[in-house]
Design an enzyme around this catalytic site. Structure first.
Site, PDB file in Angstrom:
ATOM      1  N   ASP A  77      14.648 -22.870 -32.454  1.00 49.84           N
ATOM      2  CA  ASP A  77      14.801 -21.580 -33.107  1.00 49.84           C
ATOM      3  C   ASP A  77      14.418 -20.534 -32.053  1.00 49.84           C
ATOM      4  O   ASP A  77      13.859 -20.853 -31.000  1.00 49.84           O
ATOM      5  CB  ASP A  77      13.936 -21.467 -34.376  1.00 49.84           C
ATOM      6  CG  ASP A  77      14.462 -20.360 -35.302  1.00 49.84           C
ATOM      7  OD1 ASP A  77      15.209 -19.483 -34.819  1.00 49.84           O
ATOM      8  OD2 ASP A  77      14.122 -20.369 -36.496  1.00 49.84           O
TER       9      ASP A  77
HETATM   10  C1  BGC Z   1      16.009 -17.541 -37.297  1.00 49.90           C
HETATM   11  C2  BGC Z   1      17.210 -18.442 -37.153  1.00 49.90           C
HETATM   12  C3  BGC Z   1      18.321 -17.691 -36.458  1.00 49.90           C
HETATM   13  C4  BGC Z   1      17.814 -17.198 -35.119  1.00 49.90           C
HETATM   14  C5  BGC Z   1      18.839 -16.444 -34.318  1.00 49.90           C
HETATM   15  C6  BGC Z   1      15.615 -16.894 -35.994  1.00 49.90           C
HETATM   16  O1  BGC Z   1      14.677 -15.904 -36.200  1.00 49.90           O
HETATM   17  O2  BGC Z   1      14.929 -18.268 -37.817  1.00 49.90           O
HETATM   18  O3  BGC Z   1      17.631 -18.899 -38.402  1.00 49.90           O
HETATM   19  O4  BGC Z   1      19.429 -18.527 -36.309  1.00 49.90           O
HETATM   20  O5  BGC Z   1      16.718 -16.334 -35.342  1.00 49.90           O
HETATM   21  O6  BGC Z   1      19.091 -15.224 -34.895  1.00 49.90           O
END
Ligand code: BGC
Length: 747
Positions: free
Chosen positions: A279
């Site tokens: 993530d």
């Molecule tokens: C989120 C993800 C997301 C990523 C990219 C993170 O903060 O938890 O679900 O895909 O950001 O935006």
């Protein structure tokens, strides 16, 4: 950087093309032809691996390490020298997110990146219709492909554990079987386009509070029976090409580099052959990440990133620090090769597959999918005196009250925000459909500063807003209150949980005042979460209408007018009050924890498993949802009374539409073990089928359940175990509307 559109053609002329052409004149054509969507079954696996070997041998260690981390907010580098393309990613999971700047979270300001916004995943889950999930995935994948994305960051299948979780709207509810059944076709639909789905957030990311560090303590049983099945189905049945690690820790180790979760389970037991992406900012250690399964590191808040663009990404854990540790022998280069192998495999399935379809975007068919999912996902929860549907031919006055009637719900909510090319608000949808009615509208309540710089529509203070709304309500024949949550911070939004289960902005109070001047009130809740409903006995109708994307207003008007007969079912329970939810019943250490760790004390008794087993009556039960017609379920029987391991239970029943409208009902089959040696839920969903039946007609429906799916996870042997003996099959149309119970014996 090579422009994305040029990548495929470029491959023909570049070094990598030469490498492969020399050795695989015939094979390369076959590989690229059959590789998408498990077409590779037609090609011996070895050929793909050999192909990867041939590329791998050309790469320097530096180039390989480069491929293991980001080069911008949403891309990772290719190898320009060889023509290996970059990988481009985008959120997910309800549409393709607007372009984001190279180094920061700001929007890039493109004019070509507005898209179709599909309903949120809670709405999709509420359709209980896997075919619609396939259509959703396919349409979304087409948009991602058109936008030249290689990985779509979704779907999310974290289990709905508490109604406070800010991201529940991005997930598929509280039941592992429902989430598993719905997620597989979504993945297949996306990947048919040569775009990788990215199943997230692996795993146990069930709250936003302290999400970056909270360590979850959960039993192996809860892990395997509740929190992992949808991921497992996505990997083994959906053949998902990428998975995203989560922010939180599990038993003291970050899930993004977790030995048990990633090495033993995901890549080991489940045989995941794709890419584990972090993530954004969930990586915390070079060696642990390198060893425990992380393949691509994204979004790390690297020191220096904000002050300089030059080489900032070299500071990532899987960048220079990794290179150094490989060079010094602390980390084996074979680990890097495995990562690059996986990355190349993903590329051969996506951006190095020259035969992938071209995709399309903002076409009428995608809007149709969005509208259909919306219409089928809306759940009718109360309908006293046939309040709904409202006849659109009537010349009546309808007061539409509530900020959610006009607020854009595709913006906000965090990373799942969307830039919809078109968004029909509930008010617009109703105005369009109810042409003979006089429609009055008032915001009714102040909803806090909208996210992303949206202007509020009114400068009135909260009291005046209420007064105006109550006055309008008094003049109307019918009041439609369109409220709920709104994707603002702590109101269904990434980064923070809700503070409590009540409706925000004094909506309960406003409803109370409206009910004093008009008894003909229907509530349409826009939210991704259960809310308290203290006014329930006073209102005539209640609909759960989720966040429905581009076609929200049309889908809502379809159901309100009766053009669409509601058939959605709740994918999670609505407790009466927060403490009735299992996670909250056990107090703060269970939710949200003490800031360091938390313990899932309810164990396997999540959602309806808790309500049923402990006899805690929910406000609305899992699987519940009304229709404008009536159904009768009869002649429920199993093909045998006694079964053995490995067999199937075939259950048949007769479903009749006894009302005056065509409609669909969801037959739900739950199974419970009688006199189990271990604690078990009273019943667990094991099969369901949505059946469309014309008014006055009947259909005989068959459902099957594998005996082997009735196992429980036995911690003493760290494996699934089957218990012989008596089982009770519960057949009905909601977890609390069981029509027939049948006892079977398994030998
Ligand atoms: C989120 C993800 C997301 C990523 C990219 C993170 O903060 O938890 O679900 O895909 O950001 O935006």
């Amino acid at each position: 950087m090579l422009m994305l559109g040029e990548r495929a053609e470029h491959l023909n002329n570049c070094k990598i093309g030469e490498i492969l052409t020399k050795r695989y004149t015939v094979a390369i054509f076959l590989v690229t032809t059959f590789i998408v969507n498990r077409g590779e079954a037609q090609m011996p696996k070895k050929s793909i691996d050999e192909k990867i070997d041939d590329i791998l041998i050309e790469l320097t260690l530096e180039e390989k390490v480069d491929m293991c981390h980001a080069q911008s907010k949403f891309s990772s580098p290719g190898v320009p020298r060889l023509g290996i393309p970059e990988i481009w990613m985008s959120d997910g999971p309800h549409g393709v997110r607007a372009e984001i700047k190279w180094d920061s979270w700001g929007h890039a300001g493109w004019t070509s990146d507005s898209i179709t916004a599909f309903p949120a995943l809670t709405a999709l889950a509420a359709t209980f219709n896997p075919e619609l999930s396939k259509a959703y995935g396919k349409a979304l994948g087409e948009e991602a492909r058109y936008r030249k994305k290689d990985i779509l960051l979704g779907p999310g299948v974290n289990i709905y554990r508490t109604p406070l979780n800010g991201r529940n709207f991005e997930y598929m509810g509280e039941d592992p079987f429902l989430a598993s059944t719905m997620v597989v076709p979504y993945i297949q639909g996306v990947q048919e386009n040569g775009v990788a789905a990215c199943l997230k957030h692996f795993a146990l990311n069930n709250q936003e509070t302290w999400r970056g560090h909270i360590s979850v303590e959960a039993s192996d049983r809860a892990l395997h029976e509740i929190y992992l099945p949808a991921f497992k189905a996505g990997v083994q049945e959906g053949n998902v090409w990428s998975v995203m690690g989560a922010y939180n820790q599990f038993r003291g180790q970050h899930t993004t580099h977790h030995a048990l979760l990633n090495n033993e389970i995901l890549k080991g037991k489940w045989g995941f052959d794709g890419v584990l992406v972090s993530d954004w900012g969930s990586t915390h250690d070079t060696r642990e990440a390198a060893r425990n399964g992380l393949d691509i590191e994204m979004g790390t808040h690297t020191d220096g990133l904000s002050s300089t663009v030059k080489n900032a990404y070299d500071y990532y854990y899987l960048a220079n620090p990794l290179l150094e540790q490989v060079k010094s022998g602390e980390i084996d280069e074979a680990l890097i090769d495995d990562k690059v192998r996986r990355i190349l495999r993903l590329m051969l399935r996506t951006n190095m597959n020259q035969n992938r379809p071209l995709g399309r975007m903002n076409n009428p068919q995608h809007l149709e999918v969005a509208r259909k999912v919306g219409g089928e996902g809306i759940v009718l929860l109360k309908n006293k005196g046939d309040f709904f549907p409202i006849d659109p031919r009537k010349e009546i006055t309808i007061a539409v009250i509530g900020d959610n009637a006009t607020r854009s719900m595709t913006v906000g909510g965090g990373s799942s925000e969307l830039k919809a090319r078109k968004e029909v608000s509930p008010l617009e949808g109703l105005q369009e459909r109810f042409k003979h009615a006089t429609i009055l509208h008032s915001l009714g309540y102040k909803s806090g500063a909208p996210v992303y710089g949206m202007e509020t529509e009114s400068n009135l203070d909260a009291d005046s807003l209420q007064d105006v709304a109550v006055e309008l309500a008094g003049k109307a024949d019918v009041v439609l209150f369109i409220g709920g949550l709104n994707k603002n911070h702590s109101q269904d939004c990434e980064g923070a949980d809700r503070m409590n289960m009540a409706l925000p902005y004094d909506q309960d109070e406003l409803l109370k005042k409206i009910l004093r001047v008009n008894r003909n009130v229907g509530v349409i809740l826009i939210s991704g979460n259960a809310v308290e409903t203290p006014w329930l006995s006073k209102v005539k109708g209640l609909m759960q209408a989720w966040y429905l994307g581009s076609e929200a207003g049309h889908a809502i008007a379809d159901v309100v007018s009766g053009d669409v007969n509601p058939s959605g079912k709740l994918p999670f329970s609505f407790p009466v009050k927060l403490e009735d939810n299992a996670a909250h019943h056990f107090g703060e250490q269970s939710y949200p924890g003490d800031g360091v760790s938390q313990t899932y004390k309810e164990d396997i008794l999540v959602g309806y498993r808790w309500h049923d087993t402990k006899n805690v009556k929910p406000r609305f039960a899992f699987g519940y949802g009304l229709s404008y017609t009536t159904f009768r379920l009869a002649k429920v029987k199993t093909d045998q009374k006694t079964y053995s391991a490995g067999e199937q239970i075939t259950l048949s029943c007769k479903l009749s539409n006894t009302g005056e409208r065509d409609g669909s009902e969801v037959i739900q089959v739950y199974v419970g073990k009688l006199n189990s040696k271990v604690e078990r839920a009273e019943k667990e969903l094991k099969a369901f089928q949505k059946v469309a039946i014309e008014a006055g007609k009947s259909d005989v429906v068959e459902l099957s359940i594998g005996i082997d799916d009735l196992v429980f996870y036995d911690e003493s042997i760290s494996d699934w175990k089957f218990e012989k003996g008596d089982y009770l099959i519960h057949v009905g149309t909601a977890s609390n509307k069981i029509v027939k119970k049948l006892k079977i014996n398994i030998q």
